[in-house]
Design a protein around this motif. Structure first.
Motif, PDB file in Angstrom:
ATOM      1  N   ALA A   4       1.605   5.715  -6.933  1.00  0.00           N
ATOM      2  CA  ALA A   4       0.942   6.697  -6.467  1.00  0.00           C
ATOM      3  C   ALA A   4       1.019   7.876  -7.368  1.00  0.00           C
ATOM      4  CB  ALA A   4       1.456   6.995  -4.971  1.00  0.00           C
ATOM      5  N   SER A   5       0.263   9.076  -7.043  1.00  0.00           N
ATOM      6  CA  SER A   5       0.218  10.307  -7.806  1.00  0.00           C
ATOM      7  C   SER A   5       1.742  10.870  -7.648  1.00  0.00           C
ATOM      8  CB  SER A   5      -0.635  11.302  -7.337  1.00  0.00           C
ATOM      9  OG  SER A   5      -0.299  11.544  -6.067  1.00  0.00           O
ATOM     10  N   THR A   6       2.138  11.769  -8.470  1.00  0.00           N
ATOM     11  CA  THR A   6       3.378  12.411  -8.536  1.00  0.00           C
ATOM     12  C   THR A   6       3.569  12.971  -7.232  1.00  0.00           C
ATOM     13  OG1 THR A   6       3.025  12.906 -10.863  1.00  0.00           O
ATOM     14  CG2 THR A   6       4.710  14.146  -9.787  1.00  0.00           C
ATOM     15  N   GLY A   7       4.853  13.121  -6.795  1.00  0.00           N
ATOM     16  CA  GLY A   7       5.192  13.710  -5.249  1.00  0.00           C
ATOM     17  C   GLY A   7       5.887  12.722  -4.412  1.00  0.00           C
ATOM     18  N   ASN A   8       5.877  12.904  -3.167  1.00  0.00           N
ATOM     19  CA  ASN A   8       6.805  12.148  -2.202  1.00  0.00           C
ATOM     20  C   ASN A   8       5.757  11.282  -1.501  1.00  0.00           C
ATOM     21  OD1 ASN A   8       9.216  13.286  -2.555  1.00  0.00           O
ATOM     22  ND2 ASN A   8       8.595  15.055  -1.407  1.00  0.00           N
TER      23      ASN A   8
ATOM     24  N   GLU B 121      10.018   9.275  -4.171  1.00  0.00           N
ATOM     25  CA  GLU B 121       9.583  10.303  -4.839  1.00  0.00           C
ATOM     26  C   GLU B 121       9.010   9.845  -6.248  1.00  0.00           C
ATOM     27  OE1 GLU B 121      12.323  13.633  -5.678  1.00  0.00           O
ATOM     28  OE2 GLU B 121      10.627  14.944  -6.498  1.00  0.00           O
ATOM     29  N   ILE B 122       8.209  10.090  -6.774  1.00  0.00           N
ATOM     30  CA  ILE B 122       7.435   9.669  -8.048  1.00  0.00           C
ATOM     31  C   ILE B 122       7.468  10.932  -8.729  1.00  0.00           C
ATOM     32  CG2 ILE B 122       5.228   8.704  -9.188  1.00  0.00           C
ATOM     33  CD1 ILE B 122       4.712   7.220  -6.887  1.00  0.00           C
ATOM     34  N   GLN B 123       8.182  10.892  -9.895  1.00  0.00           N
ATOM     35  CA  GLN B 123       8.165  12.053 -10.982  1.00  0.00           C
ATOM     36  C   GLN B 123       7.545  12.157 -11.974  1.00  0.00           C
ATOM     37  OE1 GLN B 123      12.191  12.727 -11.444  1.00  0.00           O
ATOM     38  NE2 GLN B 123      12.527  13.406  -9.477  1.00  0.00           N
ATOM     39  N   GLN B 124       6.997  13.053 -12.552  1.00  0.00           N
ATOM     40  CA  GLN B 124       6.127  12.850 -13.698  1.00  0.00           C
ATOM     41  C   GLN B 124       6.879  12.637 -14.938  1.00  0.00           C
ATOM     42  OE1 GLN B 124       3.918  16.553 -14.906  1.00  0.00           O
ATOM     43  NE2 GLN B 124       3.113  15.693 -16.527  1.00  0.00           N
ATOM     44  N   THR B 125       6.531  11.457 -16.068  1.00  0.00           N
ATOM     45  CA  THR B 125       7.239  11.133 -17.012  1.00  0.00           C
ATOM     46  C   THR B 125       7.192  12.231 -17.876  1.00  0.00           C
ATOM     47  OG1 THR B 125       6.737   8.666 -16.332  1.00  0.00           O
ATOM     48  CG2 THR B 125       7.597   9.288 -18.683  1.00  0.00           C
ATOM     49  N   VAL B 126       8.197  12.476 -18.606  1.00  0.00           N
ATOM     50  CA  VAL B 126       8.249  13.542 -19.751  1.00  0.00           C
ATOM     51  C   VAL B 126       8.461  12.682 -21.018  1.00  0.00           C
ATOM     52  CG1 VAL B 126       9.350  15.473 -20.916  1.00  0.00           C
ATOM     53  CG2 VAL B 126       9.046  15.194 -18.350  1.00  0.00           C
ATOM     54  N   VAL B 127       7.592  12.819 -22.081  1.00  0.00           N
ATOM     55  CA  VAL B 127       7.620  12.126 -23.281  1.00  0.00           C
ATOM     56  C   VAL B 127       8.048  13.094 -24.435  1.00  0.00           C
ATOM     57  CG1 VAL B 127       6.481  10.552 -25.050  1.00  0.00           C
ATOM     58  CG2 VAL B 127       6.195  10.319 -22.494  1.00  0.00           C
ATOM     59  N   THR B 128       9.149  12.854 -25.222  1.00  0.00           N
ATOM     60  CA  THR B 128       9.342  13.695 -26.338  1.00  0.00           C
ATOM     61  C   THR B 128       9.164  13.203 -27.498  1.00  0.00           C
ATOM     62  OG1 THR B 128      11.862  13.281 -25.933  1.00  0.00           O
ATOM     63  CG2 THR B 128      10.849  15.063 -24.922  1.00  0.00           C
ATOM     64  N   ASN B 129       9.003  13.879 -28.769  1.00  0.00           N
ATOM     65  CA  ASN B 129       8.928  13.084 -29.977  1.00  0.00           C
ATOM     66  C   ASN B 129      10.429  13.476 -30.540  1.00  0.00           C
ATOM     67  OD1 ASN B 129       6.351  12.326 -29.782  1.00  0.00           O
ATOM     68  ND2 ASN B 129       5.487  14.304 -30.675  1.00  0.00           N
ATOM     69  N   GLY B 130      10.943  12.236 -31.103  1.00  0.00           N
ATOM     70  CA  GLY B 130      12.291  12.404 -31.671  1.00  0.00           C
ATOM     71  C   GLY B 130      12.384  12.274 -32.773  1.00  0.00           C
TER      72      GLY B 130
ATOM     73  N   PHE C 217       0.773  -1.273  -0.121  1.00  0.00           N
ATOM     74  CA  PHE C 217      -0.077  -0.034  -0.025  1.00  0.00           C
ATOM     75  C   PHE C 217       0.910   1.306   0.004  1.00  0.00           C
ATOM     76  CE2 PHE C 217       0.683  -1.364   4.407  1.00  0.00           C
ATOM     77  CZ  PHE C 217       0.826  -0.091   5.163  1.00  0.00           C
ATOM     78  N   TRP C 218       0.327   2.271  -0.495  1.00  0.00           N
ATOM     79  CA  TRP C 218       0.965   3.432  -0.431  1.00  0.00           C
ATOM     80  C   TRP C 218       0.412   4.493   0.803  1.00  0.00           C
ATOM     81  CZ3 TRP C 218       4.799   4.276  -3.546  1.00  0.00           C
ATOM     82  CH2 TRP C 218       5.013   3.565  -4.849  1.00  0.00           C
ATOM     83  N   ASP C 219       1.278   5.163   1.484  1.00  0.00           N
ATOM     84  CA  ASP C 219       1.168   6.180   2.420  1.00  0.00           C
ATOM     85  C   ASP C 219       0.214   5.786   3.624  1.00  0.00           C
ATOM     86  OD1 ASP C 219       2.636   7.882   1.066  1.00  0.00           O
ATOM     87  OD2 ASP C 219       0.701   8.503  -0.340  1.00  0.00           O
ATOM     88  N   THR C 220      -0.986   5.652   3.409  1.00  0.00           N
ATOM     89  CA  THR C 220      -1.833   5.366   4.572  1.00  0.00           C
ATOM     90  C   THR C 220      -2.176   3.801   4.872  1.00  0.00           C
ATOM     91  OG1 THR C 220      -2.899   7.211   4.594  1.00  0.00           O
ATOM     92  CG2 THR C 220      -4.093   5.712   5.730  1.00  0.00           C
TER      93      THR C 220
END
Length: 100
Positions: free
Chosen positions: A64-68, A91-100, A29-32
């Motif tokens: 979990a959502s983005t954040g700690n 720490e969960i960070q938002q994934t950045v997707v770029t077009n190459g 589980f996450w957090d709680t």
């Protein structure tokens, strides 16, 4: 970073529980804490939890959502005793997707 942290959790659990009773159930589980037996179930098709930790992180882990956050996991033995909760800050960070 997240995969390395989760791999560390798996390694610690494998080492810790290799000296204890037979494991019959696991959950995370996450957090709680929702209470023993009420978290997300970790299934082991072969009855052993030796490789299942790695499998859930690769295939079915719900992030979990983005954040700690605090990732928590616990197991139950063949005497129906739940072990202590093992927790790790992530720490969960938002994934950045770029077009190459």
């Amino acid at each position: 970073m997240l995969k390395r942290s989760l791999l560390l959790i798996g390694l610690v659990l494998c080492c810790f529980f290799s000296f204890s009773q037979t494991l019959t159930q696991a959950e995370y589980f996450w957090d709680t804490d929702p209470g023993e037996g009420s978290a997300t179930v970790i299934l082991s098709l072969d009855g052993n939890f030796d490789g299942i930790i790695e499998d859930i992180f690769n295939d079915s882990l719900t992030l979990a959502s983005t954040g700690n956050h605090i990732f928590n996991i616990r197991v139950k033995d063949n005497n129906s005793n739940w072990g202590p909760v093992f927790s790790h800050a992530i720490e969960i960070q938002q994934t950045v997707v770029t077009n190459g």
